[in-house]
Write an enzyme that holds these catalytic residues in place. Structure first.
Site, PDB file in Angstrom:
ATOM      1  N   ASP A 135       0.829  -1.206   0.000  1.00  0.00           N
ATOM      2  CA  ASP A 135       0.000   0.000   0.000  1.00  0.00           C
ATOM      3  C   ASP A 135       0.871   1.267   0.000  1.00  0.00           C
ATOM      4  O   ASP A 135       2.108   1.184   0.072  1.00  0.00           O
ATOM      5  CB  ASP A 135      -0.900  -0.061   1.249  1.00  0.00           C
ATOM      6  CG  ASP A 135      -2.229   0.646   1.050  1.00  0.00           C
ATOM      7  OD1 ASP A 135      -2.392   1.388   0.066  1.00  0.00           O
ATOM      8  OD2 ASP A 135      -3.112   0.456   1.913  1.00  0.00           O
TER       9      ASP A 135
ATOM     10  N   ASP B 215     -10.057   3.924  -3.214  1.00  0.00           N
ATOM     11  CA  ASP B 215     -10.755   2.733  -2.708  1.00  0.00           C
ATOM     12  C   ASP B 215     -12.198   2.679  -3.183  1.00  0.00           C
ATOM     13  O   ASP B 215     -12.943   3.664  -3.118  1.00  0.00           O
ATOM     14  CB  ASP B 215     -10.753   2.720  -1.178  1.00  0.00           C
ATOM     15  CG  ASP B 215      -9.363   2.478  -0.615  1.00  0.00           C
ATOM     16  OD1 ASP B 215      -8.390   2.478  -1.391  1.00  0.00           O
ATOM     17  OD2 ASP B 215      -9.261   2.310   0.606  1.00  0.00           O
TER      18      ASP B 215
HETATM   19  C1  GLA Z   1      -5.867   1.557   1.610  1.00  0.00           C
HETATM   20  C2  GLA Z   1      -6.030   0.574   0.450  1.00  0.00           C
HETATM   21  C3  GLA Z   1      -7.163  -0.381   0.750  1.00  0.00           C
HETATM   22  C4  GLA Z   1      -6.913  -1.108   2.075  1.00  0.00           C
HETATM   23  C5  GLA Z   1      -6.674  -0.106   3.195  1.00  0.00           C
HETATM   24  C6  GLA Z   1      -6.183  -0.789   4.458  1.00  0.00           C
HETATM   25  O1  GLA Z   1      -6.970   2.408   1.726  1.00  0.00           O
HETATM   26  O2  GLA Z   1      -6.253   1.249  -0.751  1.00  0.00           O
HETATM   27  O3  GLA Z   1      -7.330  -1.315  -0.293  1.00  0.00           O
HETATM   28  O4  GLA Z   1      -5.780  -1.931   1.909  1.00  0.00           O
HETATM   29  O5  GLA Z   1      -5.691   0.852   2.832  1.00  0.00           O
HETATM   30  O6  GLA Z   1      -5.898   0.117   5.478  1.00  0.00           O
END
Ligand code: GLA
Length: 359
Positions: free
Chosen positions: A134, A189
């Site tokens: 990430d 997301d």
């Molecule tokens: C980010 C990523 C998500 C998830 C969260 C976890 O937002 O884009 O897919 O992995 O972190 O904290």
């Protein structure tokens, strides 16, 4: 072919699996994960191809060990990751894990900056098959260099591991990620809403030249079964399949409905998503997407984004054919034979996923 990472064959078709994040957030523990693993087997998802079980953010203890290793939270993963990965493997699944390239994960837990080689080595020792990296808490860092370091670290760890780059499409990862990782996020997301799905899809249309066997655009994990309507869930999957997107189920597979399960394991949908040619679909025009398939046929997705029923369709001329047979991949039946055009009426937010064979 050619530009894919190491051409290592690990993601010849888009990865299929399940990830803990969309259903559970950081509330994950060993029991829930093993129940999800059992459910992937019992529901037939594993046998349909959903191989990777990935635990997302939330597995980590609040601090590294005295030696400097990432460790699992002893309260929720008391046996550690190695034992969990063994149990997941024993169920015929592959095991994936999450970390972050910066100083902390998005949930504020320990992340991997400066520890890339150590963490990748530990993951390999634990039996990890898939690593999602990430991009939170990376102020001032360059994603190209840092993910290149990750690619080296994964390689040096000596175990085949899919590298999932999660930089959210901020620095045009499609231009540099194909030689570093197997998939890269192209967007923020996803959420379980029609607006979220359609916003993401709008961003995918120019990205088709960058994807192919071994290296995939990732419009994020599935929200099927998480609250959208049945038609919206189906359209979400129709679009991910035409996009040759990785399909990481994000619902609670222990308790999903029969209709959610059927969407996820639909064989002719999966055959399009997983087509070995690996071509990502592109819009012919608004609401009409097409991609070529390895057997010479074409897949077409029709989407009604409007709030009222609408008639939609295409001509074979648009696909470069004269007459063709049209098969509905969801219904698994031919819906038109040797036609020069095809049209259908779609309910609001509904879609059709078709396989078109020139006669
Ligand atoms: C980010 C990523 C998500 C998830 C969260 C976890 O937002 O884009 O897919 O992995 O972190 O904290």
């Amino acid at each position: 072919m050619g530009i894919g990472r190491l051409a290592d064959g690990l993601a010849a078709t888009p990865p299929l699996g399940w990830n803990s994040w969309n259903a559970f957030g950081r509330k994950i523990d060993e029991r829930t994960v093993l129940e999800a693993a059992d459910a992937l087997v019992a529901t037939g998802m594993r046998d349909a191809g959903y191989r990777y079980l990935v635990i997302d953010d939330g597995w980590e203890a609040p601090e590294r060990s005295a030696e400097g290793d990432l460790v699992a939270d002893p309260a929720t993963f008391p046996r550690g990751i190695r034992a969990l990965a063994d149990d997941v493997h024993a169920r015929g699944l592959a095991f994936g894990i999450y970390t972050d390239a910066g100083t902390r994960t998005c949930q504020g837990l320990p992340a991997s900056l400066g520890y890339e080689f150590r963490d990748a080595r530990r993951f390999a020792e634990w039996g990890v098959d898939y690593v999602k990296v990430d991009w939170c808490h990376t102020d001032g860092l360059g994603p190209r260099a840092l993910y290149a370091k990750w690619a080296l670290a994964v390689h040096a760890a000596g175990r085949p591991m899919v590298l999932s780059i999660c930089e959210w499409g901020r620095h045009r990862p499609w231009e540099w990620a194909p030689v570093l990782g197997h998939l890269w996020r192209t967007c923020w997301d996803i959420q379980a809403s029609w607006e979220s799905v359609m916003t993401i899809v709008a961003r995918q249309s120019p990205l088709w030249p960058y994807a192919g066997p071994g290296h995939w655009n990732d419009p994020d994990m599935l929200e099927v079964g998480n609250g959208m309507s049945a038609e919206e869930d189906r359209t979400h999957v129709t679009l991910w399949a035409i996009l040759a997107a990785p399909l990481m189920a994000g619902n609670d597979v222990r308790s999903m409905s029969a209709s959610t399960r059927e969407l996820l394991v639909a064989p002719e949908m999966l055959a399009i998503d997983q087509d070995p040619l690996g071509e990502q679909g592109r819009p012919l025009r608004d609401g009409v997407w097409a991609r070529s398939l390895a057997d010479g046929s074409r897949a077409v997705a029709l989407v009604n984004a409007a709030d009222a029923a609408a008639e939609t369709g295409f001509t074979m001329d648009e696909l470069g054919a004269r007459r063709a047979t049209v098969r509905d991949a969801w219904a698994r039946e031919d819906v038109a034979s040797r036609v020069t055009s095809y049209s259908t009426t779609l309910a609001p937010h509904a879609s059709a996923l078709l396989r078109v064979r020139a006669a």
